[in-house]
Design an enzyme around this catalytic site. Structure first.
Site, PDB file in Angstrom:
ATOM      1  N   GLU A 122       2.526  19.295   3.733  1.00 33.33           N
ATOM      2  CA  GLU A 122       3.618  18.378   3.394  1.00 33.33           C
ATOM      3  C   GLU A 122       4.046  18.572   1.944  1.00 33.33           C
ATOM      4  O   GLU A 122       5.246  18.595   1.629  1.00 33.33           O
ATOM      5  CB  GLU A 122       3.170  16.936   3.613  1.00 33.33           C
ATOM      6  CG  GLU A 122       4.228  15.914   3.228  1.00 33.33           C
ATOM      7  CD  GLU A 122       3.766  14.471   3.383  1.00 33.33           C
ATOM      8  OE1 GLU A 122       4.514  13.573   2.971  1.00 33.33           O
ATOM      9  OE2 GLU A 122       2.662  14.247   3.926  1.00 33.33           O
TER      10      GLU A 122
ATOM     11  N   ALA B 197       0.844  -1.202   0.000  1.00 32.20           N
ATOM     12  CA  ALA B 197       0.000   0.000   0.000  1.00 32.20           C
ATOM     13  C   ALA B 197       0.870   1.240   0.000  1.00 32.20           C
ATOM     14  O   ALA B 197       1.556   1.517   0.986  1.00 32.20           O
ATOM     15  CB  ALA B 197      -0.924   0.002   1.221  1.00 32.20           C
TER      16      ALA B 197
END
Length: 382
Positions: free
Chosen positions: A241, A133
């Site tokens: 971010e 993932a």
């Protein structure tokens, strides 16, 4: 290109950062690369200089400074000397982990962990990515099951920045079939182990690791935010971010262009400076234009973040454009260095290697374009 982004306070801060770089960074860069690890003393020294935990309230030992321009100054000064790996570690603390704690932590959690983030005694990480993932969080298999006053966590994570040295890890775990939850897992918790230090193409000094959770008992009070709301928590904080990656990319592109311009002016071939050759001059013209266009957008995005108005779409635009630009400029600047560009003793070689991951982490370029395209297709017609 001159930028009007900064004011006097930012330039005074820049001098402090430069003093730290000369004293605590430059003497150790090559050894850190060889060790694939940055000394903890570098974190502690940064804490003493007031370079960490800038946004942490004064109550917890921070500066209470929300102005992101100070973070941008740090990025510029670190990449200017080839210390992108150090900046990556610091940025993980400051731009990724810290916002979660500031926004979601309970008063008790803040009291416990924020002071360490300002002094450098606490190195943090966030564990999202798993072997199966990456960008698609729906694939997360790490689980957390409630058992009395604890949650029992099982699973594995990979590509974790600060993974080896981290004292506190925000772990994304599945708490039922549909929902994800954030947990704060501390160093030395029984069942929490670290795998190998991963060998990477670039950012060699920055430690990246696999993490394993084998019946790790996490106290219920270490749940961060709202149970089952991890996906929303993550999405809300991704713009910062991604802007952090964009700011780093822009600073790196500008630094590489400076190094290269100086090199071609000094290097001679066929009796003249290679900067005088038309093909070289035109290349420099292209690269300067690209960096100046990028600078204008990044500065705009930084101001938007400071005003609380940076959208996920605009952050995605900044991230994909500047990170791809960084890689283009890295390749072309290395080419202009000739054989010297292939030697790691020249900063352009390290910058070339360090640039590659920028289009991958924080969401790949392809994911950024998907975010932007959905906004276009789903938005109103002009």
């Amino acid at each position: 290109m001159e930028t009007d982004l900064y004011e006097e306070d930012h330039e005074l801060f820049r001098e402090t950062v430069r003093e730290y770089v000369v004293r605590e960074v430059l003497p150790h860069l090559e050894r850190w690369d060889r060790d694939h690890l940055i000394d903890r003393s570098a974190w502690l020294a940064a804490g003493k200089q007031g370079l960490l935990g800038l946004a942490v309230p004064e109550t917890y030992g921070g500066a209470g400074q929300q102005d992101y321009r100070f973070r941008a100054v740090l990025a510029e000064e670190f990449v200017a000397v080839g210390a992108a790996a150090l900046h990556s570690g610091f940025s993980l603390n400051e731009d990724v982990v810290l916002p979660y704690l500031l926004d979601l932590a309970t008063p008790g959690q803040k009291e416990r962990w924020l002071p360490g983030l300002t002094t450098g005694r606490t190195i943090a990480a966030i564990a999202m990515t798993e072997p199966g993932a990456g960008s698609d969080l729906r694939g997360i298999r790490t689980s957390a099951v409630r058992d009395g006053d604890d949650w029992v966590v099982n699973g594995a994570k990979t590509f974790i920045t600060n993974g080896i040295q981290s004292d506190l890890v925000i772990v994304v775990a599945r708490t039922d079939e549909r929902d994800l939850t954030l947990f704060l897992v501390e160093r030395d918790t029984p069942g929490f182990t670290r795998g190998r230090k991963l060998e990477k193409v670039g950012l060699h000094a920055q430690d990246t690791a696999e993490l394993f959770f084998d019946d790790v008992r996490v106290p219920a009070e270490n749940l961060l935010g709202t149970e089952g709301r991890a996906f929303a928590h993550l999405m809300e904080r991704l713009p910062r971010e991604r802007l952090s990656i964009a700011v780093t990319a822009q600073a790196a592109a500008e630094a590489m262009l400076r190094w290269t311009t100086d090199f071609v002016r000094e290097r001679e071939a066929f009796g003249r400076s290679i900067a005088e050759f038309q093909t070289v001059g035109h290349t420099l013209a292209e690269l300067r234009t690209e960096t100046e266009v990028g600078r204008a957008y990044v500065d705009k995005a930084v101001r938007a973040l400071n005003a609380g108005q940076l959208s996920a779409v605009d952050a995605a635009k900044a991230k994909w454009w500047t990170s791809e630009m960084q890689n283009r400029i890295a390749a072309r600047c290395l080419q202009l260095h000739g054989g010297y560009g292939y030697m790691l003793e020249y900063p352009i070689a390290r910058a070339f290697l360090d640039a590659r991951v920028q289009t991958i982490y924080g969401g790949t370029t392809e994911i950024m374009k998907e975010i932007i395209s959905r906004d276009i297709v789903g938005g109103s017609r002009a």
